[in-house]
Scaffold this motif. Sequence first.
Motif, PDB file in Angstrom:
ATOM      1  N   VAL A   1       0.880  -1.163   0.000  1.00  0.00           N
ATOM      2  CA  VAL A   1       0.000   0.000   0.000  1.00  0.00           C
ATOM      3  C   VAL A   1       0.912   1.205   0.000  1.00  0.00           C
ATOM      4  O   VAL A   1       1.845   1.280   0.806  1.00  0.00           O
ATOM      5  CB  VAL A   1      -0.925   0.008   1.234  1.00  0.00           C
ATOM      6  CG1 VAL A   1      -1.746   1.283   1.286  1.00  0.00           C
ATOM      7  CG2 VAL A   1      -1.818  -1.223   1.247  1.00  0.00           C
ATOM      8  N   VAL A   2       0.677   2.130  -0.929  1.00  0.00           N
ATOM      9  CA  VAL A   2       1.565   3.276  -1.075  1.00  0.00           C
ATOM     10  C   VAL A   2       0.750   4.550  -1.260  1.00  0.00           C
ATOM     11  O   VAL A   2      -0.449   4.507  -1.507  1.00  0.00           O
ATOM     12  CB  VAL A   2       2.521   3.117  -2.282  1.00  0.00           C
ATOM     13  CG1 VAL A   2       3.404   1.894  -2.120  1.00  0.00           C
ATOM     14  CG2 VAL A   2       1.755   3.057  -3.584  1.00  0.00           C
ATOM     15  N   GLU A   3       1.444   5.664  -1.132  1.00  0.00           N
ATOM     16  CA  GLU A   3       0.874   6.953  -1.478  1.00  0.00           C
ATOM     17  C   GLU A   3       1.425   7.351  -2.838  1.00  0.00           C
ATOM     18  O   GLU A   3       2.631   7.279  -3.074  1.00  0.00           O
ATOM     19  CB  GLU A   3       1.224   7.999  -0.423  1.00  0.00           C
ATOM     20  CG  GLU A   3       0.542   7.738   0.902  1.00  0.00           C
ATOM     21  CD  GLU A   3       0.874   8.786   1.942  1.00  0.00           C
ATOM     22  OE1 GLU A   3       1.893   9.491   1.800  1.00  0.00           O
ATOM     23  OE2 GLU A   3       0.104   8.886   2.904  1.00  0.00           O
ATOM     24  N   ILE A   4       0.530   7.740  -3.720  1.00  0.00           N
ATOM     25  CA  ILE A   4       0.894   8.165  -5.076  1.00  0.00           C
ATOM     26  C   ILE A   4       0.723   9.675  -5.130  1.00  0.00           C
ATOM     27  O   ILE A   4      -0.341  10.187  -4.774  1.00  0.00           O
ATOM     28  CB  ILE A   4      -0.023   7.503  -6.129  1.00  0.00           C
ATOM     29  CG1 ILE A   4       0.031   5.985  -6.045  1.00  0.00           C
ATOM     30  CG2 ILE A   4       0.277   8.021  -7.524  1.00  0.00           C
ATOM     31  CD1 ILE A   4       1.266   5.365  -6.598  1.00  0.00           C
ATOM     32  N   ASP A   5       1.757  10.388  -5.576  1.00  0.00           N
ATOM     33  CA  ASP A   5       1.622  11.835  -5.661  1.00  0.00           C
ATOM     34  C   ASP A   5       1.545  12.338  -7.101  1.00  0.00           C
ATOM     35  O   ASP A   5       1.048  13.433  -7.335  1.00  0.00           O
ATOM     36  CB  ASP A   5       2.731  12.548  -4.893  1.00  0.00           C
ATOM     37  CG  ASP A   5       4.119  12.157  -5.337  1.00  0.00           C
ATOM     38  OD1 ASP A   5       4.257  11.280  -6.196  1.00  0.00           O
ATOM     39  OD2 ASP A   5       5.080  12.741  -4.810  1.00  0.00           O
ATOM     40  N   VAL A   6       2.024  11.563  -8.057  1.00  0.00           N
ATOM     41  CA  VAL A   6       1.972  11.986  -9.453  1.00  0.00           C
ATOM     42  C   VAL A   6       1.431  10.849 -10.307  1.00  0.00           C
ATOM     43  O   VAL A   6       1.992   9.753 -10.316  1.00  0.00           O
ATOM     44  CB  VAL A   6       3.375  12.390  -9.966  1.00  0.00           C
ATOM     45  CG1 VAL A   6       3.313  12.760 -11.447  1.00  0.00           C
ATOM     46  CG2 VAL A   6       3.949  13.537  -9.155  1.00  0.00           C
ATOM     47  N   VAL A   7       0.335  11.133 -11.002  1.00  0.00           N
ATOM     48  CA  VAL A   7      -0.219  10.206 -11.975  1.00  0.00           C
ATOM     49  C   VAL A   7      -0.168  10.909 -13.323  1.00  0.00           C
ATOM     50  O   VAL A   7      -0.740  11.989 -13.492  1.00  0.00           O
ATOM     51  CB  VAL A   7      -1.674   9.790 -11.638  1.00  0.00           C
ATOM     52  CG1 VAL A   7      -2.244   8.911 -12.725  1.00  0.00           C
ATOM     53  CG2 VAL A   7      -1.730   9.095 -10.291  1.00  0.00           C
ATOM     54  N   THR A   8       0.521  10.307 -14.261  1.00  0.00           N
ATOM     55  CA  THR A   8       0.667  10.888 -15.586  1.00  0.00           C
ATOM     56  C   THR A   8      -0.419  10.333 -16.498  1.00  0.00           C
ATOM     57  O   THR A   8      -0.464   9.123 -16.741  1.00  0.00           O
ATOM     58  CB  THR A   8       2.055  10.564 -16.169  1.00  0.00           C
ATOM     59  OG1 THR A   8       3.050  11.039 -15.251  1.00  0.00           O
ATOM     60  CG2 THR A   8       2.246  11.205 -17.526  1.00  0.00           C
ATOM     61  N   PRO A   9      -1.312  11.203 -16.993  1.00  0.00           N
ATOM     62  CA  PRO A   9      -2.368  10.725 -17.900  1.00  0.00           C
ATOM     63  C   PRO A   9      -1.768  10.142 -19.180  1.00  0.00           C
ATOM     64  O   PRO A   9      -0.693  10.553 -19.631  1.00  0.00           O
ATOM     65  CB  PRO A   9      -3.169  11.987 -18.218  1.00  0.00           C
ATOM     66  CG  PRO A   9      -2.776  12.987 -17.183  1.00  0.00           C
ATOM     67  CD  PRO A   9      -1.390  12.627 -16.741  1.00  0.00           C
ATOM     68  N   VAL A  10      -2.482   9.191 -19.747  1.00  0.00           N
ATOM     69  CA  VAL A  10      -2.052   8.543 -20.981  1.00  0.00           C
ATOM     70  C   VAL A  10      -3.200   8.642 -21.982  1.00  0.00           C
ATOM     71  O   VAL A  10      -4.333   8.274 -21.653  1.00  0.00           O
ATOM     72  CB  VAL A  10      -1.690   7.060 -20.733  1.00  0.00           C
ATOM     73  CG1 VAL A  10      -1.305   6.369 -22.032  1.00  0.00           C
ATOM     74  CG2 VAL A  10      -0.581   6.951 -19.701  1.00  0.00           C
ATOM     75  N   PRO A  11      -2.935   9.142 -23.182  1.00  0.00           N
ATOM     76  CA  PRO A  11      -4.019   9.257 -24.160  1.00  0.00           C
ATOM     77  C   PRO A  11      -4.493   7.887 -24.652  1.00  0.00           C
ATOM     78  O   PRO A  11      -3.728   6.919 -24.683  1.00  0.00           O
ATOM     79  CB  PRO A  11      -3.400  10.059 -25.309  1.00  0.00           C
ATOM     80  CG  PRO A  11      -1.929   9.998 -25.113  1.00  0.00           C
ATOM     81  CD  PRO A  11      -1.667   9.658 -23.677  1.00  0.00           C
ATOM     82  N   LEU A  12      -5.764   7.838 -24.998  1.00  0.00           N
ATOM     83  CA  LEU A  12      -6.386   6.679 -25.657  1.00  0.00           C
ATOM     84  C   LEU A  12      -6.446   5.413 -24.809  1.00  0.00           C
ATOM     85  O   LEU A  12      -6.529   4.310 -25.352  1.00  0.00           O
ATOM     86  CB  LEU A  12      -5.693   6.380 -26.996  1.00  0.00           C
ATOM     87  CG  LEU A  12      -5.656   7.548 -27.990  1.00  0.00           C
ATOM     88  CD1 LEU A  12      -4.847   7.168 -29.217  1.00  0.00           C
ATOM     89  CD2 LEU A  12      -7.040   8.007 -28.353  1.00  0.00           C
ATOM     90  N   VAL A  13      -6.401   5.542 -23.477  1.00  0.00           N
ATOM     91  CA  VAL A  13      -6.565   4.365 -22.625  1.00  0.00           C
ATOM     92  C   VAL A  13      -8.032   4.253 -22.225  1.00  0.00           C
ATOM     93  O   VAL A  13      -8.818   5.185 -22.412  1.00  0.00           O
ATOM     94  CB  VAL A  13      -5.671   4.422 -21.358  1.00  0.00           C
ATOM     95  CG1 VAL A  13      -4.202   4.403 -21.736  1.00  0.00           C
ATOM     96  CG2 VAL A  13      -5.999   5.617 -20.498  1.00  0.00           C
ATOM     97  N   ALA A  14      -8.394   3.133 -21.678  1.00  0.00           N
ATOM     98  CA  ALA A  14      -9.760   2.933 -21.194  1.00  0.00           C
ATOM     99  C   ALA A  14     -10.077   4.000 -20.140  1.00  0.00           C
ATOM    100  O   ALA A  14      -9.184   4.424 -19.397  1.00  0.00           O
ATOM    101  CB  ALA A  14      -9.899   1.534 -20.605  1.00  0.00           C
ATOM    102  N   PRO A  15     -11.323   4.424 -20.046  1.00  0.00           N
ATOM    103  CA  PRO A  15     -11.684   5.522 -19.136  1.00  0.00           C
ATOM    104  C   PRO A  15     -11.396   5.257 -17.656  1.00  0.00           C
ATOM    105  O   PRO A  15     -11.230   6.199 -16.890  1.00  0.00           O
ATOM    106  CB  PRO A  15     -13.187   5.686 -19.351  1.00  0.00           C
ATOM    107  CG  PRO A  15     -13.481   5.049 -20.653  1.00  0.00           C
ATOM    108  CD  PRO A  15     -12.438   3.999 -20.865  1.00  0.00           C
TER     109      PRO A  15
END
Length: 144
Positions: free
Chosen positions: A25-39
């Motif tokens: 279990v971790v804390e995530i601080d940065v999520v990089t969006p990726v185009p054309l992936v499932a919603p």
Amino acid sequence: MERLYLIVGIAGQRVALSTHFVESVVEIDVVTPVPLVAPHIAGLAALRSRVLTIVDTLAALDLGRMEQADVMEAVIVTIDGHLYGLLVEDVEDVVELNSGPTPVCAVLDAGWSRVTSGMVEIDGDALLLIDPAALVLGPSALAA
């Protein structure tokens, strides 16, 4: 036989995940969006020099999207040899039970029904046992 379950919050509900799938279990601080992936895929994140696919659990249940915060809690699971981060609202505890899951004896919404593999009783509460692989597949699995 004793079994371990991680209790987390998803969509305002306390639910259980078998620790068999859980790496950490971790804390995530940065999520990089990726185009054309499932919603239901929020994007990618790095964890210990490894790339994780981040799953928005609300979107995976077809219940909207989680609000992006500065720090988000994620349960890291391994599915078919790949690491995924399941965004959750909160992480409660790991509990040990002597009995396994029982069948669900209630009518669930389609999203919950698709990801639920049974129920476990913890401290007098019946919690849905969530299949992480079904969350990773997302709502498009309903059409399959």
